[in-house]
Scaffold this motif. Structure first.
Motif, PDB file in Angstrom:
ATOM      1  N   GLU A  41       0.832  -1.192   0.000  1.00 23.48           N
ATOM      2  CA  GLU A  41       0.000   0.000   0.000  1.00 23.48           C
ATOM      3  C   GLU A  41       0.875   1.253   0.000  1.00 23.48           C
ATOM      4  O   GLU A  41       1.959   1.273   0.576  1.00 23.48           O
ATOM      5  CB  GLU A  41      -0.910   0.020   1.231  1.00 23.48           C
ATOM      6  CG  GLU A  41      -1.959  -1.084   1.236  1.00 23.48           C
ATOM      7  CD  GLU A  41      -2.903  -0.951   2.412  1.00 23.48           C
ATOM      8  OE1 GLU A  41      -2.722   0.022   3.189  1.00 23.48           O
ATOM      9  OE2 GLU A  41      -3.802  -1.789   2.554  1.00 23.48           O
ATOM     10  N   ARG A  42       0.360   2.306  -0.652  1.00 18.59           N
ATOM     11  CA  ARG A  42       1.101   3.549  -0.716  1.00 18.59           C
ATOM     12  C   ARG A  42       1.077   4.238   0.639  1.00 18.59           C
ATOM     13  O   ARG A  42       0.042   4.274   1.306  1.00 18.59           O
ATOM     14  CB  ARG A  42       0.482   4.467  -1.779  1.00 18.59           C
ATOM     15  CG  ARG A  42       1.309   5.722  -2.052  1.00 18.59           C
ATOM     16  CD  ARG A  42       0.575   6.653  -2.984  1.00 18.59           C
ATOM     17  NE  ARG A  42      -0.627   7.182  -2.353  1.00 18.59           N
ATOM     18  CZ  ARG A  42      -1.650   7.718  -3.023  1.00 18.59           C
ATOM     19  NH1 ARG A  42      -1.603   7.765  -4.329  1.00 18.59           N
ATOM     20  NH2 ARG A  42      -2.700   8.181  -2.391  1.00 18.59           N
ATOM     21  N   GLN A  43       2.208   4.763   1.023  1.00 21.66           N
ATOM     22  CA  GLN A  43       2.295   5.466   2.289  1.00 21.66           C
ATOM     23  C   GLN A  43       2.059   6.959   2.066  1.00 21.66           C
ATOM     24  O   GLN A  43       2.340   7.490   1.005  1.00 21.66           O
ATOM     25  CB  GLN A  43       3.665   5.237   2.929  1.00 21.66           C
ATOM     26  CG  GLN A  43       3.931   3.772   3.284  1.00 21.66           C
ATOM     27  CD  GLN A  43       5.277   3.572   3.950  1.00 21.66           C
ATOM     28  OE1 GLN A  43       6.053   4.521   4.059  1.00 21.66           O
ATOM     29  NE2 GLN A  43       5.545   2.368   4.403  1.00 21.66           N
ATOM     30  N   GLY A  44       1.564   7.624   3.106  1.00 22.57           N
ATOM     31  CA  GLY A  44       1.323   9.057   2.999  1.00 22.57           C
ATOM     32  C   GLY A  44      -0.125   9.367   2.708  1.00 22.57           C
ATOM     33  O   GLY A  44      -0.938   8.484   2.415  1.00 22.57           O
TER      34      GLY A  44
END
Length: 398
Positions: A41-44
């Motif tokens: 999953e993309r962080q931020g």
């Protein structure tokens, strides 16, 4: 010893191509379905972007037509106008990637005043849209269409026909003068192409760029150039089959008229868009400025006709003028009602590509007795054409 005979493939070529395309489609669909689950999953925080493609101002309301130009869905939670909370009606669901939506804001705006619309998303991000000067958006009714038709006639058809009135004078010109006139025409068209490119780049930079910005300019130019090249080749082949020599003066004038007409279509879009947001000052100066500017375009159409035998029929001359000037009417209507920067960018590119193709066609007409394209007469004509169009463009305040 007999020569070996070629073996016929067992599977036809079109069947093999269809199988390979199907395999590629299945693999790509599989990647779309399961490929994302295999990646972390993309962080931020999410990347939220909304572009305002059109602002419609009516008494007591501000309507923003939005498009999501970012990778993540966006949900608008609150709206502030000049730091004051405002009620609005809009989509209850999130706006997905590349999807569009309309927000209708209840706000008693005042004519000519600037406004800053701040959209607060569900994640707390703020997306702002500036309205430099509030002006009521004209309704797409018969009055607007009539005004755009009148304006397009003033700045498109009439000045082109005025420039074509010089045809009797051009027909009396000697060979050196004809070479200079054709070079003058090429100079006019070259400046039009440069002017259209600069205008397209400016509009592309201010667009939402959801479907491309500058790319649309060059896409339109490339498609128009290739399409007109194909038409020119087809016409030349038919003339060769009929035993005609070379390209007729009317055929060259028709290609010039088509190129100028496509340019005027983009120009009309810009005029209509400027009128819709209140940035177009209608008046005598605008009409005279555009008329003086576009009269040179009529001269560019008349020049190829000056060397042919006989006098061209009046109906044919009027037809060329309508082809070159009437697209400004359609452009004005589209610009005032649609006001889409990406469409304007694409159509400006179409005009640029068409004009470049016509310049390529007319370049051979500038040759002197030694076969040189760049000679003192042609260079002088090129410079005169570019300077003439530049000087008249200074009169246009739109």
């Amino acid at each position: 010893m007999p020569a070996p005979t070629a073996t016929r493939p067992v599977v036809p070529t079109w069947v093999l191509a269809a199988i390979l395309v199907a395999v590629m489609a299945v693999v790509l669909a599989g990647l779309a379905l399961v490929g994302g689950d295999a990646l972390p999953e993309r962080q931020g925080p999410p990347v939220e972007q909304l572009a305002v493609e059109r602002t419609v101002l009516e008494p007591g309301t501000i309507e923003l037509r939005l498009r999501n130009t970012g990778p993540d869905a966006v949900s608008v939670a609150q709206i502030f106008v000049n730091d004051a909370y405002a009620d609005f009606a809009g989509p209850g669901d999130e706006i997905g990637r590349l999807a569009s939506a309309s927000l209708k804001i209840d706000y008693p705006w005042q004519d000519g005043s600037p406004y800053l619309v701040s959209m607060l998303t569900s994640t707390g991000a703020v997306i702002e849209h500036q309205i430099a000067a509030a002006v009521e958006t004209p309704a797409p009714d018969a009055g607007l269409f009539g005004l755009m038709a009148l304006l397009g006639t003033y700045v498109g058809i009439i000045p082109v026909l005025l420039g074509m009135l010089l045809l009797p004078v051009l027909r009396r010109a000697s060979r050196p003068w004809m070479t200079g006139l054709m070079a003058f025409t090429v100079g006019l068209l070259a400046f039009l192409a440069v002017d259209g490119t600069i205008e397209g780049l400016d509009i592309a930079g201010a667009s939402s760029q959801a479907f491309g910005g500058v790319e649309l300019l060059f896409l339109g130019a490339g498609l128009a150039f290739l399409a007109l090249t194909a038409v020119d080749r087809m016409v030349s082949a038919r003339r060769a089959g009929a035993g005609a020599a070379g390209r007729s003066g009317y055929a060259a004038a028709l290609m010039v008229a088509i190129g100028i007409g496509l340019h005027n279509l983009g120009e009309g879009l810009a005029i209509g868009s400027a009128y819709a947001i209140g940035e177009l000052a209608l008046g005598a100066f605008l009409v005279v400025g555009f008329a003086a500017h576009n009269t040179t375009e009529g001269l560019a159409i008349a020049a190829p006709l000056s060397g042919g035998p006989g006098r061209p029929p009046l109906a044919r001359l009027l037809g060329l003028g309508v082809i070159a000037g009437a697209p400004a009417i359609l452009g004005g209507i589209l610009g005032a009602t649609v006001d889409n920067a990406e469409l304007t960018t694409f159509l400006l590119g179409v005009g640029v590509g068409a004009i470049v193709q016509v310049v390529v066609q007319l370049a051979s007409t500038m040759r002197d007795g030694s076969g040189r394209i760049l000679n003192p007469v042609s260079v002088g004509g090129l410079c005169a054409g570019m300077i003439a169009l530049y000087a008249t463009s200074l009169l246009v305040a739109a």
